[in-house]
Design a protein around this motif. Structure first.
Motif: not given
Length: 153
Positions: A20-46
């Protein structure tokens, strides 16, 4: 999706469900809304990683993790077995298939093998950060594995 909507960083558990990884990252990036916590998407994997001196040594060390995952998924003993215990365990054909399937959740090998596979996942997921998990039995081997990985980067 919730991390994207909240505008926070995201960690994908490759060690849980790598398909599910590739789809999860695509979903996160395409739906990201800037906030006081982060102005752009930042992701990592475990990911589970066991780095040995050689591929063969890493496979030997990983045998305890293989048996541990098998038992945990069956709801059995949650302790990590020793390498010796894992080496004498008699796997059924179904269990052997499950171990191979679980290996998709892991990176196991020498420094060269681990680096190549980590870089491949970083490229696939378009991330710069990784969370390394190691659930091997021997704490000394675990420490050596982390040291080898640190030397790669």
């Amino acid at each position: 999706m919730q991390a994207a909507e909240l505008g926070i960083n995201y960690i994908f558990g490759h060690f849980i469900h790598p398909a599910r990884g590739k789809q999860a990252f695509e979903t996160y990036r395409s739906h990201f809304s800037p906030s006081v916590f982060s102005t752009q998407p930042h992701a990592m994997f475990a990911v589970f990683v066991i780095c040995g001196e050689t591929d063969e040594e890493a496979e030997r060390i990983a045998s305890s993790t293989d048996l541990w995952l098998l038992r945990v998924e069956k709801g059995l003993d949650s302790r990590v077995p020793s390498i010796e215990e894992a080496s004498t365990y008699h796997y059924t054909s179904q269990e052997k298939k499950k171990v191979l399937q679980n290996r998709q959740r892991m990176i196991v090998g020498s420094k060269a093998t681990v680096k190549e596979q980590l870089l491949r996942l970083m490229d696939r997921y378009q991330t710069d950060d990784i969370m390394i998990l190691n659930n091997s039995f021997d704490p000394i081997e675990k420490q050596r594995s982390f040291k080898r990985i640190a030397e790669l980067f």
